[in-house]
Design an enzyme around this catalytic site. Structure first.
Site, short mmCIF file in Angstrom:
data_model
loop_
_atom_site.label_atom_id
_atom_site.label_comp_id
_atom_site.label_asym_id
_atom_site.label_seq_id
_atom_site.Cartn_x
_atom_site.Cartn_y
_atom_site.Cartn_z
N GLU A 136 26.16 -51.76 81.92
CA GLU A 136 27.31 -52.20 81.13
C GLU A 136 28.06 -50.98 80.65
O GLU A 136 27.47 -50.00 80.23
CB GLU A 136 26.84 -53.03 79.91
N GLU A 141 36.03 -51.29 72.33
CA GLU A 141 35.15 -52.12 71.51
C GLU A 141 35.11 -51.60 70.08
O GLU A 141 35.17 -50.40 69.83
CB GLU A 141 33.74 -52.16 72.08
#
Length: 347
Positions: A136, A141
């Protein structure tokens, strides 16, 4: 002539051995800023794997509610900002690309991302199958009032990065989700201290461009304000080798070919959950704990606070190194069972 050929061969070998990139990127997929944008994605409607206070809805419901639409030659993806919610969760969307990627250059141009709101947890990222075996990478974010972008990798054991070759600030170096001495699922993370890189700071500056290069030797990410976007990006001929030092670079003692593969692009905006809703994180998130005793209570009772919790996408393009043998593939892998615990720890 034989001598010249030999010298050229040695030069090619040297580049291969030293990992010098000579990528010639060509456009592989253009996510047009029309209604066709959504044809590239599946709408995820299962329970949030990160345990957020959210209800992910399908495309028809999202269009009917105005949560997704084409708006002045850009793509809008938002959340419900009118309903008081006591159970289930606030409505939102989570999109997963139909195509699967191995290596490449992902460039996204945004004029707006979800802003700084208590309890909010937006992300633009890529993920492989059988999490965390396929890896990932979190490109954009953050949570709540965080005023910087947190770029991170998450893997199985045996992947660490060096603290060099980028302008950001290392927060953790072991990409393993259960690394000793790190909070669970922190992975390896690099803080982008530029306040214009995330949330309200990004939006107040009119947005910008994020570029992520994925090669056999790791990942690099750049953030450019709209006033400093390299001309080659605007021309559709991106050349990362000509760009400034990346904001984040993940390279080191890691077999990136083994840890990252068959990845899909994901957009999501969730609330609370394992990161933003963690008790310690909520208590340390600026003044959020003074507004409500829990994240879920605040998110449920204050719908109007999430009017600015939307993505506005000018363009999203995926480029492929013309020399690679890893084209995008059709299809998708289910990863709804993937469960992330505490994503990061706020400083």
């Amino acid at each position: 002539m034989p001598t010249m050929i030999s010298m050229a061969a040695r030069a090619i070998l040297l580049c291969a051995l030293t990992g010098i990139s000579n990528a010639a990127y060509v456009l592989e997929e253009d996510f047009e800023n029309t209604a066709a944008f959504f044809d590239h994605f599946e709408f995820f409607t299962e329970p949030d794997p990160t345990h957020g206070f959210v209800e992910y809805i399908d495309q028809a419901a999202a269009e009917a509610a105005g949560l997704v639409k084409v708006n002045d030659n850009s793509i809008y993806m938002g959340v419900d900002s009118t309903t008081v919610v006591t159970e289930g969760g606030r409505q939102s969307v989570r999109l997963t690309s139909k195509n699967i990627y191995n290596h490449g250059l992902v460039i996204i141009d945004l004029t707006h991302m979800p802003g700084n709101v208590c309890g909010l947890w937006p992300a633009f990222w890529m993920v492989g199958p059988d999490w965390a075996a396929g890896g990932e990478v979190d490109i954009i974010e953050g949570v709540s009032l965080l005023d910087y972008n947190a770029v991170a990798l998450h893997t199985t054991t045996g992947c660490t990065i060096n603290d060099e070759g980028f302008t950001g600030e290392v927060q953790t170096t072991d990409c393993y989700i259960s690394a000793p001495g790190q909070d669970n699922n922190v992975g390896c993370g690099i803080k982008i201290p530029n306040p214009q890189s995330y949330g309200d700071g990004f939006n107040d500056a009119g947005g910008g461009v994020y570029a992520t290069e994925w090669t056999a030797t790791g990942f690099k990410t750049w953030f450019f304000g709209h006033d400093v976007v390299p001309a080659d990006i605007a021309a559709g001929n991106p050349d990362p080798s000509s760009w400034p030092t990346p904001d984040a670079a993940f390279a080191g003692d890691c077999n990136f070919e083994r840890h990252f593969w068959d990845m899909q692009i994901v957009f999501d905006t969730t609330f609370c959950g394992d990161w933003a809703g963690n008790e310690d994180v909520w208590a340390d998130s600026g003044n959020c704990a003074t507004l409500a005793p829990t994240c879920q209570e605040y998110v449920g009772n204050n719908p109007a606070e999430f009017e600015k919790a939307y993505w506005e996408i000018v363009s999203l393009k995926v480029y492929q190194d013309s020399n690679t043998t890893h084209p995008a593939m059709k299809g998708s892998y289910p990863f709804s069972s993937r469960s992330r615990v505490i994503r990061h720890a706020l400083p």
